[in-house]
Design an enzyme around this catalytic site. Structure first.
Site, PDB file in Angstrom:
ATOM      1  N   ASP A 248      -1.968  -8.578  13.839  1.00  0.00           N
ATOM      2  CA  ASP A 248      -3.273  -8.258  13.255  1.00  0.00           C
ATOM      3  C   ASP A 248      -3.319  -6.755  12.989  1.00  0.00           C
ATOM      4  O   ASP A 248      -3.085  -5.952  13.898  1.00  0.00           O
ATOM      5  CB  ASP A 248      -4.382  -8.677  14.234  1.00  0.00           C
ATOM      6  CG  ASP A 248      -5.764  -8.609  13.604  1.00  0.00           C
ATOM      7  OD1 ASP A 248      -5.972  -7.792  12.676  1.00  0.00           O
ATOM      8  OD2 ASP A 248      -6.638  -9.375  14.051  1.00  0.00           O
TER       9      ASP A 248
ATOM     10  N   TYR B 212     -14.745  -2.938  -1.683  1.00  0.00           N
ATOM     11  CA  TYR B 212     -13.284  -3.111  -1.619  1.00  0.00           C
ATOM     12  C   TYR B 212     -12.599  -1.864  -2.179  1.00  0.00           C
ATOM     13  O   TYR B 212     -11.656  -1.330  -1.586  1.00  0.00           O
ATOM     14  CB  TYR B 212     -12.907  -4.371  -2.409  1.00  0.00           C
ATOM     15  CG  TYR B 212     -11.454  -4.551  -2.729  1.00  0.00           C
ATOM     16  CD1 TYR B 212     -10.516  -4.856  -1.753  1.00  0.00           C
ATOM     17  CD2 TYR B 212     -11.004  -4.441  -4.059  1.00  0.00           C
ATOM     18  CE1 TYR B 212      -9.180  -5.050  -2.076  1.00  0.00           C
ATOM     19  CE2 TYR B 212      -9.674  -4.635  -4.379  1.00  0.00           C
ATOM     20  CZ  TYR B 212      -8.763  -4.936  -3.388  1.00  0.00           C
ATOM     21  OH  TYR B 212      -7.440  -5.115  -3.711  1.00  0.00           O
TER      22      TYR B 212
ATOM     23  N   SER C 212      -3.733  -6.471 -12.429  1.00  0.00           N
ATOM     24  CA  SER C 212      -4.019  -7.889 -12.144  1.00  0.00           C
ATOM     25  C   SER C 212      -2.698  -8.638 -12.066  1.00  0.00           C
ATOM     26  O   SER C 212      -2.073  -8.933 -13.100  1.00  0.00           O
ATOM     27  CB  SER C 212      -4.887  -8.500 -13.252  1.00  0.00           C
ATOM     28  OG  SER C 212      -6.082  -7.772 -13.393  1.00  0.00           O
TER      29      SER C 212
HETATM   30  P1  NAI Z   1      -3.100 -11.723  -0.560  1.00  0.00           P
HETATM   31  O1  NAI Z   1      -4.555 -11.876  -0.252  1.00  0.00           O
HETATM   32  O2  NAI Z   1      -2.346 -12.871  -1.144  1.00  0.00           O
HETATM   33  O3  NAI Z   1      -2.327 -11.242   0.757  1.00  0.00           O
HETATM   34  C1  NAI Z   1      -2.911 -10.407   1.725  1.00  0.00           C
HETATM   35  C2  NAI Z   1      -2.325 -10.779   3.069  1.00  0.00           C
HETATM   36  O4  NAI Z   1      -2.922  -9.949   4.077  1.00  0.00           O
HETATM   37  C3  NAI Z   1      -2.598 -12.246   3.464  1.00  0.00           C
HETATM   38  O5  NAI Z   1      -1.377 -12.929   3.706  1.00  0.00           O
HETATM   39  C4  NAI Z   1      -3.454 -12.133   4.720  1.00  0.00           C
HETATM   40  O6  NAI Z   1      -3.173 -13.133   5.697  1.00  0.00           O
HETATM   41  C5  NAI Z   1      -3.083 -10.743   5.241  1.00  0.00           C
HETATM   42  N1  NAI Z   1      -4.129 -10.214   6.118  1.00  0.00           N
HETATM   43  C6  NAI Z   1      -5.478 -10.278   5.943  1.00  0.00           C
HETATM   44  N2  NAI Z   1      -6.108  -9.762   7.009  1.00  0.00           N
HETATM   45  C7  NAI Z   1      -5.139  -9.352   7.880  1.00  0.00           C
HETATM   46  C8  NAI Z   1      -5.167  -8.766   9.166  1.00  0.00           C
HETATM   47  N3  NAI Z   1      -6.325  -8.476   9.804  1.00  0.00           N
HETATM   48  N4  NAI Z   1      -3.998  -8.490   9.779  1.00  0.00           N
HETATM   49  C9  NAI Z   1      -2.820  -8.793   9.177  1.00  0.00           C
HETATM   50  N5  NAI Z   1      -2.725  -9.366   7.959  1.00  0.00           N
HETATM   51  C10 NAI Z   1      -3.882  -9.648   7.317  1.00  0.00           C
HETATM   52  O7  NAI Z   1      -2.997 -10.427  -1.507  1.00  0.00           O
HETATM   53  P2  NAI Z   1      -1.908 -10.089  -2.632  1.00  0.00           P
HETATM   54  O8  NAI Z   1      -2.377 -10.604  -3.921  1.00  0.00           O
HETATM   55  O9  NAI Z   1      -0.555 -10.430  -2.145  1.00  0.00           O
HETATM   56  O10 NAI Z   1      -2.074  -8.493  -2.687  1.00  0.00           O
HETATM   57  C11 NAI Z   1      -1.335  -7.649  -1.820  1.00  0.00           C
HETATM   58  C12 NAI Z   1      -2.027  -6.298  -1.776  1.00  0.00           C
HETATM   59  O11 NAI Z   1      -2.174  -5.774  -3.086  1.00  0.00           O
HETATM   60  C13 NAI Z   1      -3.411  -6.328  -1.155  1.00  0.00           C
HETATM   61  O12 NAI Z   1      -3.576  -5.171  -0.357  1.00  0.00           O
HETATM   62  C14 NAI Z   1      -4.329  -6.277  -2.353  1.00  0.00           C
HETATM   63  O13 NAI Z   1      -5.572  -5.669  -2.023  1.00  0.00           O
HETATM   64  C15 NAI Z   1      -3.533  -5.440  -3.332  1.00  0.00           C
HETATM   65  N6  NAI Z   1      -3.857  -5.730  -4.725  1.00  0.00           N
HETATM   66  C16 NAI Z   1      -3.563  -6.958  -5.247  1.00  0.00           C
HETATM   67  C17 NAI Z   1      -3.897  -7.237  -6.564  1.00  0.00           C
HETATM   68  C18 NAI Z   1      -3.558  -8.549  -7.187  1.00  0.00           C
HETATM   69  O14 NAI Z   1      -3.794  -8.719  -8.404  1.00  0.00           O
HETATM   70  N7  NAI Z   1      -2.998  -9.506  -6.442  1.00  0.00           N
HETATM   71  C19 NAI Z   1      -4.595  -6.254  -7.408  1.00  0.00           C
HETATM   72  C20 NAI Z   1      -4.844  -5.005  -6.755  1.00  0.00           C
HETATM   73  C21 NAI Z   1      -4.475  -4.766  -5.462  1.00  0.00           C
END
Ligand code: NAI
Length: 262
Positions: free
Chosen positions: A51, A136, A165
Site C-alpha cells: 500500500d 486529481y 489519454s
Molecule cells: P490504473 O488505475 O489502471 O492503475 C493504477 C494502479 O494503482 C492500480 O493497479 C491500483 O490497484 C493501484 N493503486 C491504487 N491505490 C493504491 C494504493 N493505495 N497502494 C498501492 N497501489 C495502489 O491506472 P493506469 O491507467 O495504469 O495509469 C497509471 C498512472 O498514470 C496513474 O498514476 C495515472 O494517474 C496516470 N495517468 C494515466 C492516464 C491514462 O490515460 N491511463 C492519463 C494520465 C495519467
C-alpha cells in the site's frame, strides 16, 4: 555483473502491465508492487502487495532496486482526502523510499490534467503555470513538486511524464488531441528511464496533428512519438470550441463535487 532491477508501482494497472511486459522483454528485472496483487510477467519479476500509504512497506520494497517507475494511485478524480492520502502522501513515500534505499532514478506518472483548464486554442508547454481541472490534477501537481524537491535537495534523478489519454485507439473528439498510443507510451517511459535531466517534465502524447501539448521538452529527452490519432480514428475530426477547457467533461464543477465522499 549486477543486473538492473526496476521497482514498478501500480504494477497491476493498465499501463503497469503493458510497461512491465515491455521491460521484461528487454531483459530488465522487475519488482512489481500494487495494492492488488500483480501477476508476474517474467521469471525475474518479484511481485509484492504494498500500500502506497505505508512508508515502511514502501521502503522495504525498494531495497536493492536501481530505479522506480511510480504509476500507482487513484487514476482519476476522487474525494480530495483520498487523493491526498494515496496520491500526495503516497508519492512522498515513493520518493522517500528511493532516498532511504539509495535509489537515484524515479520516473513519476503525472497527467495532462495538471493543465486541463487551459482553453483549447492554447498550445501548452511544461514551462507554463499549472491550471488543474480538478483535485486529481492538484494531487498530481503536488507529486510533481515533490519530484522537483527530491531532485534539487536530495540529488535524485526524477523525471515527470504528463500522460495524455492512454487508449488502444482514439475514441472521442478529445482523444484526437490527447491520445497516447500504447507504442508511444512505451517510447515515453523508455526515454524517461534513461533521461539525464533531474527534475525534467514532459508531455507523453502521441504525434497527433491536433495536439494541445508541445513535444519539445520530450524530444530533448529522446521521446519521439510515432503515432497520430487521425490515422487511427474511425470518425472524422470536428473543430473543438476554442474557449472550451482542454479537460472537456472533466472541467465541469459536478465532475468533482459528485465524487466528494466526506
Ligand atoms: P490504473 O488505475 O489502471 O492503475 C493504477 C494502479 O494503482 C492500480 O493497479 C491500483 O490497484 C493501484 N493503486 C491504487 N491505490 C493504491 C494504493 N493505495 N497502494 C498501492 N497501489 C495502489 O491506472 P493506469 O491507467 O495504469 O495509469 C497509471 C498512472 O498514470 C496513474 O498514476 C495515472 O494517474 C496516470 N495517468 C494515466 C492516464 C491514462 O490515460 N491511463 C492519463 C494520465 C495519467
Amino acid at each position: 555483473m549486477h543486473q538492473s532491477r526496476w521497482l514498478i508501482t501500480g504494477a497491476a494497472g493498465r499501463i503497469g502491465v503493458a510497461l512491465r511486459r515491455h521491460l521484461a522483454d528487454r531483459g530488465i528485472a522487475l519488482r512489481s508492487v500494487d495494492l492488488a496483487t500483480p501477476q508476474a510477467v517474467s521469471e525475474d519479476d518479484e511481485v509484492m502487495t504494498v500500500d502506497l500509504r505505508d512508508l515502511d512497506a514502501m521502503t522495504r520494497s525498494a531495497e536493492g532496486c536501481d530505479g522506480i517507475v511510480h504509476l500507482g494511485g487513484l487514476s482519476d478524480e476522487a474525494d480530495f482526502h483520498d487523493l491526498a492520502e494515496v496520491n500526495i502522501v503516497g508519492s512522498y513515500h515513493v520518493l522517500e523510499a528511493a532516498r532511504r534505499a539509495g535509489i537515484r532514478r524515479v520516473v513519476f506518472a503525472s497527467s495532462n490534467r495538471v493543465t486541463g483548464m487551459y482553453p483549447a486554442d492554447t498550445m501548452v508547454d511544461p514551462s507554463m503555470p499549472v491550471r488543474p481541472d480538478g483535485f486529481y490534477g492538484v494531487a498530481k501537481i503536488a507529486g510533481e513538486a515533490l519530484c522537483r524537491l527530491y531532485a534539487d535537495k536530495f540529488q535524485l534523478l526524477t523525471v515527470t511524464v504528463r500522460i495524455g489519454s492512454y487508449e488502444e485507439r482514439p475514441q472521442t473528439q478529445r482523444d484526437l488531441r490527447t491520445w497516447l498510443s500504447p507504442g508511444d507510451a512505451l517510447r515515453a517511459f523508455d526515454a524517461a528511464m534513461i533521461a539525464d535531466q533531474p527534475g525534467a517534465v514532459f508531455y507523453a502524447v502521441s504525434a497527433n496533428t491536433e495536439r494541445w501539448w508541445s513535444l519539445n521538452a520530450g524530444k530533448q529527452l529522446g521521446y519521439h512519438p510515432e503515432d497520430d490519432a487521425q490515422d487511427w480514428a474511425s470518425f472524422p475530426a470536428e473543430s473543438y470550441p476554442p474557449a472550451q477547457p482542454q479537460a472537456g467533461p472533466y472541467a465541469a464543477a459536478d465532475f468533482s463535487t459528485t465524487r466528494m465522499n466526506r
